[in-house]
Write an enzyme that holds these catalytic residues in place. Structure first.
Site, PDB file in Angstrom:
ATOM      1  N   ARG A  40       0.730  -1.119  -0.102  1.00 34.20           N
ATOM      2  CA  ARG A  40       0.046   0.068   0.190  1.00 34.20           C
ATOM      3  C   ARG A  40       0.744   1.006  -0.140  1.00 34.20           C
ATOM      4  O   ARG A  40       0.368   2.375  -0.595  1.00 34.20           O
ATOM      5  CB  ARG A  40      -0.962   0.076   1.130  1.00 34.20           C
ATOM      6  CG  ARG A  40      -2.053  -0.833   1.026  1.00 34.20           C
ATOM      7  CD  ARG A  40      -3.107  -1.007   2.342  1.00 34.20           C
ATOM      8  NE  ARG A  40      -4.319  -1.679   1.890  1.00 34.20           N
ATOM      9  CZ  ARG A  40      -5.248  -1.917   2.680  1.00 34.20           C
ATOM     10  NH1 ARG A  40      -4.777  -1.806   3.957  1.00 34.20           N
ATOM     11  NH2 ARG A  40      -6.199  -2.822   2.334  1.00 34.20           N
ATOM     12  N   LYS A 203     -17.397 -14.588   3.171  1.00 38.12           N
ATOM     13  CA  LYS A 203     -18.393 -13.615   4.107  1.00 38.12           C
ATOM     14  C   LYS A 203     -19.585 -13.359   2.998  1.00 38.12           C
ATOM     15  O   LYS A 203     -19.668 -12.367   2.507  1.00 38.12           O
ATOM     16  CB  LYS A 203     -17.646 -12.534   4.182  1.00 38.12           C
ATOM     17  CG  LYS A 203     -16.684 -12.501   5.447  1.00 38.12           C
ATOM     18  CD  LYS A 203     -15.920 -11.173   5.792  1.00 38.12           C
ATOM     19  CE  LYS A 203     -14.884 -10.926   4.990  1.00 38.12           C
ATOM     20  NZ  LYS A 203     -14.118  -9.417   5.371  1.00 38.12           N
ATOM     21  N   GLY A 355      -9.592  -8.463   0.092  1.00 39.89           N
ATOM     22  CA  GLY A 355      -8.219  -8.690   0.580  1.00 39.89           C
ATOM     23  C   GLY A 355      -7.787  -9.992   0.462  1.00 39.89           C
ATOM     24  O   GLY A 355      -6.586 -10.077  -0.009  1.00 39.89           O
ATOM     25  N   GLY A 378     -13.445  -3.574   0.297  1.00 41.73           N
ATOM     26  CA  GLY A 378     -14.876  -2.923   0.898  1.00 41.73           C
ATOM     27  C   GLY A 378     -15.242  -1.930  -0.298  1.00 41.73           C
ATOM     28  O   GLY A 378     -16.371  -2.052  -0.923  1.00 41.73           O
TER      29      GLY A 378
END
Ligand code: ADP
Ligand code: MG
Length: 396
Positions: A40, A203, A355, A378
């Site tokens: 990042r 998820k 992720g 997200g």
């Protein structure tokens, strides 16, 4: 209409001699005082280098972890400052003791052209996540120009991405944010067809909205992971001890129905790799209709991999989110890596977000063979859902 006002690029903003406040996403994994993955930080280098080359005074701000509005020394950005100094060859990075207040103003006020300050963790203040106007005003005192290059935080209406941007007329997007928006926008507005969505992961509840959006937009959905277990269970397939999201069975049935209504194929695995426990060293391939009550599905099977690969090969565009299995264990990783390789080989527009899926792509060393690897899990899902991201809208 302010909603359609274009977003300026950092390249179009006045930078020389200006204090350029850049909201970056330096939320990196740490082990003690070491940054264990600097992806990042490196992703924001083009924007930082552009500003420095044009004689800007760089004021960087980020959150790190979840300090919940309290000062947590173990979540200091100090290790990030050290790593960043190494990456900005020769450059010094001045870390402020707090992101607002006299100390920060002094450090920023003393900056000369081409120098770099990093503000301490924004989330040490509860006002950051509350999108507090006064806190944003304090941050604004450190900035002549505002740039957002934190795609991973763009879906949050937090002070440094939302309220602050509105206070600074000279505002725009960094190069990383623009690259993210470009790749994702093409998928949302005008995807080359056939457009395939490959969806998996664990998820399922977090991904209901993205399933709903994609069943209306893509030409086919290829499903794996716990998501596939849930869809198979929804159709009455006995899944043994597999992980299934029981409270999402009705949702899965409604996605299948919408797919039929809209002529969009929702494709489920025909075979899976099963084992009696996730810690097993190996599994066996079986048709989905022959999973024993003592077994659990931990990956998609070889026939499914082959059929997904074939479809992916001729796709115009592919969006991938969510591993196809419990890929952290080699015995159950072939589905995820097989799909990753197939997408990497597809000549169309290929985008991965999420992720764990992105981690799998890096692990397989395939990142540079995708059109775009999103840095925001997200945020990429919300964008694909067709939602407006507060951090993007605030730049208009
Ligand atoms: P992403 O971060 O890419 O959005 P998720 O967080 O939704 O993906 O899911 C990733 C996790 O899902 C991984 O830890 C993976 O091991 C797990 N997973 C995928 N398929 C299975 C499965 N069949 N059984 C158990 N865990 C699975
Ligand atoms: Mg995840």
């Amino acid at each position: 209409m302010s909603q359609n006002r274009p977003i300026r690029s950092v390249e179009e903003l006045p930078l020389e001699g200006r204090r350029v406040f850049v909201r970056v996403d330096f939320n990196v994994p740490l082990e003690g005082t070491k940054v264990t993955d600097d992806t990042r930080i490196r992703a924001a280098l083009p924007t930082m280098e552009h500003i420095l080359a044009r004689g800007g005074r760089l004021v960087l701000a980020s959150h790190l972890g979840r300090p919940d509005g309290q000062v947590k020394p173990e979540l200091s950005l100090e290790p990030v400052a050290a790593r960043l100094a190494e990456l900005l060859s020769g450059g010094e990075v001045l870390l402020t003791d707090d992101c607002t207040g006299d100390g920060a103003r002094k450090v920023v006020g003393d900056l000369r052209d081409g120098q770099v300050a990093l503000l301490e963790n924004l989330r040490f203040h509860p006002e950051e996540e509350a999108n507090d106007e006064n806190f944003a005003r304090e941050l604004a005192r450190l900035a002549d120009v505002y740039v957002n290059d934190a795609f991973g935080a763009a879906h949050r209406a937090h002070a440094s991405v939302s309220a602050l941007a509105a206070l600074i007329p000279e505002r725009g997007a960094g190069l990383l944010l623009l690259k993210e928006l470009g790749a994702l926008e093409e998928l949302v507005t005008n995807p080359p067809r056939p457009y395939l969505a490959v969806l998996g992961g664990a998820k399922v509840s977090d991904k209901v909205a993205v399933l709903d959006a994609l069943v209306a937009k893509a030409n086919a959905l290829l499903i794996g992971g716990v998501m596939a277990n849930t869809f198979l269970a929804a159709q009455g397939v006995p899944m043994g001890k597999s992980r299934v999201e029981e409270e999402r069975l009705a949702m899965a049935r409604s996605v299948l129905q919408r797919g039929r209504d809209l002529g969009v194929e929702v494709i489920l695995p025909e075979d899976v790799i099963v084992a009696e426990s996730p810690s097993a060293d190996s599994g066996r391939a079986t048709a989905v209709l022959s999973i024993a009550p003592t077994e659990m599905a931990l990956d998609i099977g070889p026939r499914t991999i082959a059929s997904y690969r074939e479809r992916i090969a001729t796709a115009g565009a592919v969006f991938w989110n969510g591993p196809m299995g419990f890929f952290e264990r080699p015995a159950f990783s072939e589905g995820t890596f097989g799909v990753a390789k197939a997408i990497a080989a597809c000549p169309g527009l290929t985008v991965v977000g999420g992720g764990d899926s992105v981690a799998a792509v890096h692990q397989a060393d395939l990142a540079d063979r995708f059109s775009h690897v999103s840095t925001g899990g997200g945020a990429s899902l919300e964008f694909i859902e067709g939602r407006k991201l507060p951090g993007v809208e605030a730049l208009r």
